[in-house]
Design a protein around this motif. Structure first.
Motif, mmCIF file in Angstrom:
data_model
loop_
_atom_site.group_PDB
_atom_site.id
_atom_site.type_symbol
_atom_site.label_atom_id
_atom_site.label_comp_id
_atom_site.label_asym_id
_atom_site.label_seq_id
_atom_site.Cartn_x
_atom_site.Cartn_y
_atom_site.Cartn_z
ATOM 1 N N TRP A 1 0.806 -1.215 0.000
ATOM 2 C CA TRP A 1 0.000 0.000 0.000
ATOM 3 C C TRP A 1 0.843 1.270 0.000
ATOM 4 O O TRP A 1 0.323 2.371 0.030
ATOM 5 N N GLY A 2 2.170 1.121 0.008
ATOM 6 C CA GLY A 2 3.044 2.256 -0.245
ATOM 7 C C GLY A 2 3.355 3.163 0.922
ATOM 8 O O GLY A 2 4.103 4.135 0.749
ATOM 9 N N ASP A 3 2.810 2.878 2.121
ATOM 10 C CA ASP A 3 3.097 3.792 3.228
ATOM 11 C C ASP A 3 4.338 3.396 4.023
ATOM 12 O O ASP A 3 4.766 4.139 4.905
ATOM 13 N N ASP A 4 4.933 2.244 3.723
ATOM 14 C CA ASP A 4 6.229 1.884 4.312
ATOM 15 C C ASP A 4 7.308 2.399 3.355
ATOM 16 O O ASP A 4 7.834 1.678 2.511
ATOM 17 N N THR A 5 7.638 3.679 3.498
ATOM 18 C CA THR A 5 8.541 4.336 2.545
ATOM 19 C C THR A 5 9.984 3.872 2.683
ATOM 20 O O THR A 5 10.804 4.135 1.799
ATOM 21 N N GLU A 6 10.328 3.199 3.780
ATOM 22 C CA GLU A 6 11.704 2.740 3.983
ATOM 23 C C GLU A 6 11.964 1.375 3.353
ATOM 24 O O GLU A 6 13.119 0.964 3.218
ATOM 25 N N LEU A 7 10.913 0.671 2.956
ATOM 26 C CA LEU A 7 11.080 -0.709 2.523
ATOM 27 C C LEU A 7 11.929 -0.839 1.263
ATOM 28 O O LEU A 7 12.919 -1.583 1.229
ATOM 29 N N ARG A 8 11.569 -0.148 0.207
ATOM 30 C CA ARG A 8 12.285 -0.325 -1.059
ATOM 31 C C ARG A 8 13.738 0.158 -0.981
ATOM 32 O O ARG A 8 14.634 -0.503 -1.536
#
Length: 391
Positions: free
Chosen positions: A252-259
């Motif tokens: 859903w894109g709100d974990d901005t640190e993942l990628r």
């Protein structure tokens, strides 16, 4: 009893959709007359992060033939609300169990709650709270205000409430100022519908070798997936060379640190990242192929993924949140670490790896509450409501 369950449809398929199906079937299996009202179109499609897969029908579970289903209500179609009112009038349920997980559908839920009086029904309304406050909704001021106003209006019209843990129960009391004696704790039920595919074939299909860590489910910031990647990145190279990390679920894109964490990982070739909706038929293969399930949540009111893992007998590594400790307290395969602690999570992964090296693939016995027991718990709650009314 005549029981109506209100939840999410399979069009916007989610954990709530699955839970609605399994719960309705469980009540029917225990001899109750069950109907279901499904909320079909939940939000404008362009606002939904998983819009690419909406309506594709990638699921195998379904309602029993003896469950009567209205499918369903749409967020922008009052005609569908009127049809739902007529459906409720025909079914005349003695009890309505409504699932709460997002404020985006509260206007439809308020209509259904009002239908009891408009139809002259004497149904008891129980709200099962899967989420107290959604973290993404809390960040957007207009939605936060709408959520609080709509949520409180809905809760005022209910006869009782259920939570999946004592931690969630206390959060409901603090957030909505609810009377303690009206909230009961009923654990999340197990997902035993998937079966157990052949492990060897599942691993061959995914091209896996060595020890495999699975992180499954919707990717959200509060689920700590980037934390897991950081922990995996700090594993000594000699161990990492014999390990895989599989991350599978809709992003859903709100974990901005993942990628960024994935891009800088020294073990990127050992990480399988599938940021997509996982069709039902592939879910059991993922669990069969894994050696441990890691769910490093930073907060949660409950987890459906945990209940897939324990139904499969998988070892589980998760944060020591009260909800997780409560639902896994008697499960022999559970290992905890302090929430948010990367080093402790890495150590738990290494412990699981060493256990695998010494003992091979481990499975454990499910010890939680069965669906039969959950239905019985609801029956007891409803009986207590009847006695209070008579008193």
């Amino acid at each position: 009893m005549r029981i109506c369950v209100i939840g999410s449809s399979k069009k916007f398929f989610s954990g709530i959709s699955a839970y609605t199906i399994v719960m309705a079937n469980a009540f029917a299996e225990q001899g109750h007359q069950v109907s279901v009202v499904l909320l079909r179109n939940l939000v404008p499609l362009f606002l939904y992060p998983g819009r690419e897969r909406v309506g594709k029908g990638e699921y195998i579970m379904d309602f029993r033939p003896d469950v009567t289903v209205y499918n369903g209500m749409d967020w922008n179609a009052p005609a569908s609300w009127f049809k739902a009112r007529r459906f409720l009038a025909r079914q005349n349920p003695e009890v309505i169990i409504m699932h709460w997980w997002t404020s985006s559908v509260v206007h439809m839920q308020l209509v259904l709650a009002a239908c009891r009086r408009l139809n002259g029904l004497r149904s008891k309304l129980i709200l099962e709270m899967h989420e107290v406050v959604d973290t993404l909704e809390e960040k957007i001021l207009p939605i936060r205000v709408y959520s609080r106003v709509g949520g409180r209006a809905l809760l005022r019209g209910c006869d009782g409430y259920t939570a999946h843990s004592e931690e969630a129960r206390q959060a409901m009391i603090r957030t909505y100022q609810l009377a303690e004696d009206k909230i009961d704790v009923i654990p999340h039920g197990p997902y035993e519908i998937y079966g157990t595919p052949d492990r060897g074939l599942a691993r061959k299909e995914m091209d896996l070798d060595g020890f495999t860590v699975l992180c499954f489910g919707l990717i959200r910031q509060y689920k700590g997936v980037s934390l897991l990647v950081r922990a995996f990145n700090t594993i000594p190279p000699g161990y990492a060379a014999n390990m895989h990390l599989v991350i599978a679920g809709e992003d859903w894109g709100d974990d901005t640190e993942l990628r960024p964490e994935l891009e800088r990982s020294p073990y990127r070739d050992r990480i399988i990242f599938r940021p997509e909706f996982i069709p039902d038929e592939r879910v059991p293969k993922l669990f069969a192929a894994s050696d441990v399930v890691a769910l490093p949540y930073l907060r949660t009111c409950g987890s459906g993924v945990i209940h897939i893992a324990v139904a499969q007998g998988k070892p589980v590594i998760t944060a020591d949140l009260d909800t997780m400790s409560e639902c896994l307290q008697d499960y022999g395969g559970a290992r905890f670490f302090p929430a948010g602690n990367v080093d402790a999570l890495r150590d738990r992964l290494l412990e699981a790896y060493h256990n695998w090296v010494v003992n091979g693939v481990q499975t454990y016995q499910f010890t939680g509450m069965s669906w039969e027991a959950i239905v019985k718990k609801y029956e007891d709650i409803i009986e207590e409501m009847d006695q209070r009314q008579l008193g």
